[in-house]
Scaffold this active site. Structure first.
Site, mmCIF file in Angstrom:
data_model
loop_
_atom_site.group_PDB
_atom_site.id
_atom_site.type_symbol
_atom_site.label_atom_id
_atom_site.label_comp_id
_atom_site.label_asym_id
_atom_site.label_seq_id
_atom_site.Cartn_x
_atom_site.Cartn_y
_atom_site.Cartn_z
ATOM 1 N NE ARG A 1 10.814 -45.908 49.974
ATOM 2 C CZ ARG A 1 9.833 -46.402 49.240
ATOM 3 N NH1 ARG A 1 8.816 -47.013 49.825
ATOM 4 N NH2 ARG A 1 9.868 -46.309 47.924
ATOM 5 C CG PHE B 1 14.648 -37.084 52.249
ATOM 6 C CD1 PHE B 1 14.457 -36.821 53.591
ATOM 7 C CD2 PHE B 1 15.079 -36.061 51.421
ATOM 8 C CE1 PHE B 1 14.682 -35.551 54.108
ATOM 9 C CE2 PHE B 1 15.304 -34.783 51.926
ATOM 10 C CZ PHE B 1 15.107 -34.523 53.272
ATOM 11 C CB THR C 1 27.368 -39.043 60.407
ATOM 12 O OG1 THR C 1 26.054 -39.397 59.932
ATOM 13 C CG2 THR C 1 28.055 -38.178 59.372
ATOM 14 N N GLY D 1 14.721 -50.269 62.749
ATOM 15 C CA GLY D 1 16.175 -50.403 62.849
ATOM 16 C C GLY D 1 16.819 -49.678 61.690
ATOM 17 C CB CYS E 1 18.180 -43.551 58.674
ATOM 18 S SG CYS E 1 19.167 -43.510 57.167
ATOM 19 C CB THR F 1 22.415 -37.903 58.269
ATOM 20 O OG1 THR F 1 21.667 -38.398 57.159
ATOM 21 C CG2 THR F 1 21.451 -37.348 59.303
#
Length: 430
Positions: free
Chosen positions: A159, A157, A85, A262, A265, A123
């Protein structure tokens, strides 16, 4: 449970492999036949620590890939939308890939007799799942969501570089749903994970994701703003933030000053939240500042360099670190990009190195020199910029001896200047 995953990027690949690890039967759906082949051969399309091991373990057993939506939908009970997205600089989010995935799923669900649940994991701004995805699914499946079609929103969520670990060891699981049945089905997928599921409505789940990332991005920009002030006052910002982070109301995470954030997300999500707020006639000045600080932060490294090396033109500059963070090959919104671009504008001869991300950066800057090691990048250089917190860079010491001038600008607080012999060391915020 039988699960299909639309999209094989970072989120899709990790979700598929981890659901397989939890014992579910998983089918990956991707229109890219090369990605389908890769997955079926046991190789993930993206690099994530532990991901290849999981795929090798489950491919051919309870994990396969296909480009056939009909096959995947007919043979699964739940479909996750895990596609990209992207958003523009003004925050407007591009939902075309989500819309295309929703249409394809709807068409396949139309020919299925059984109940099917669609879950948005991409997202998306609040209102998207109910306002866009739902309408497309209902149009092409000829079903009504909440009755013969399940609909949920399950934000991630994860990383990058730690996504497999984070999926299997989450600090929170959020499920937004249209009805109780959808909530029960999606929550049940995580039954073997020791973490409470937070059940909310669709819009709230979408908002939780944005607020989570926006808050973390705000902490980083706040730390960088403070770091910039501390440097001008001769104060070690890391000592300041170490003490501040001990306050239980604040927490030490994401208070490390440096070149900024950066990735796929934080920048995108903050801009999308800004854009969404403006659509509601609200100007989010704090969030605008978060982005502004982040955009200016890496360029200060070039300013520091020019202060020490006034003439950059034709000078060999080593740039160590190209990925937006360590333990990934992802260069999206990497803070190295604006630094390299500015150095090129000034005529510098750039020699860059990254353990994983060089091939991806070559697509952005094909004409700079890419070294096979940090040592090679440093040889003959007039200066070095440290941009990514790779562990191997923390061990650098005698490698700087091969530089023509041992000038180091550290953008990630990786090295202790007292341990570096004869190196002109300058920290970005310290």
């Amino acid at each position: 449970m039988r699960v299909s995953i639309v999209g094989s990027g970072y989120v899709g690949s990790v979700t598929a492999a981890c659901f397989a690890e939890l014992g579910h039967e998983v089918i990956c759906i991707d229109i890219d036949e090369e990605k389908v082949r890769q997955i079926n051969d046991g190789y993930p399309p993206v690099w994530e620590e532990g991901l290849e091991e999981l795929m090798n373990k489950h491919v051919g057993k309870n994990l396969i890939a296909t480009s056939d939506y009909d096959y995947a939908v007919q043979n699964t009970d739940v479909s996750f939308i895990c596609v990209g997205t992207p958003s523009s600089d003004n925050g407007e989010i591009d939902l075309s890939i989500v819309a295309a995935a929703s249409k394809s799923l709807g068409e396949s669900i139309a020919s299925k007799n059984a109940y099917h649940t669609v879950v948005v994991k991409s997202t998306v701004v609040p209102g998207t799942t109910e306002g866009v995805v739902r309408s497309i699914l209902e149009e092409y499946s000829a079903r009504k969501a909440g009755e013969t079609l399940g609909l949920a929103m399950n934000p991630e969520f994860l990383r990058e570089g730690r996504a497999v670990h984070d999926f299997l060891n989450p600090d929170k699981i959020v499920v937004g749903s249209l009805d109780r049945r959808s909530d029960s089905i999606v929550s049940g997928l995580y039954r073997d994970i020791d973490c409470e599921v937070t059940s909310v409505n669709l819009r709230t789940a979408e908002m939780i994701k944005y607020v989570n990332n926006a808050f973390l991005a705000t902490k980083i920009s706040f730390a960088n703003e403070v770091g910039n002030i501390c440097k001008r006052l001769g104060i070690d910002t890391y000592q300041v933030m170490d003490a501040v982070g001990r306050d239980f109301r604040i927490n030490p995470a994401f208070l490390n000053s440096g070149a900024g954030f950066g990735g796929s997300c934080f920048p995108k999500d903050v801009r999308a939240l800004i854009g969404s707020a403006k659509d509601l006639d609200y100007y989010p000045s704090l969030l605008e500042s978060v982005i502004e600080v982040n955009e200016l932060q890496p360029l200060q490294m070039v300013e520091i360099l020019e202060d020490k090396l006034p003439e950059i033109k034709d000078k060999r500059i080593a740039v160590l670190g190209l990925a937006f963070k360590n333990d990934t090959d992802d260069i999206r919104e990497s803070r190295s990009i604006p630094v390299i671009r500015k150095l090129l504008e000034k005529g510098a001869d750039i020699h860059a190195y990254d353990p994983l991300a060089a091939d991806n950066m070559k697509k952005v800057f094909p004409d700079i020199t890419y070294a096979s090691s940090a040592q090679e990048a440093l040889e003959g250089a007039q200066a070095c910029l440290l941009m990514t917190e790779w562990d191997e860079f923390r061990k650098l010491n005698t490698e700087f001896d091969s530089m023509d001038r041992k000038l180091l600008v550290d953008g990630r607080y990786l090295l202790d200047p007292e341990e570096l012999e004869d190196v002109e060391y300058e920290g970005l915020c310290w």
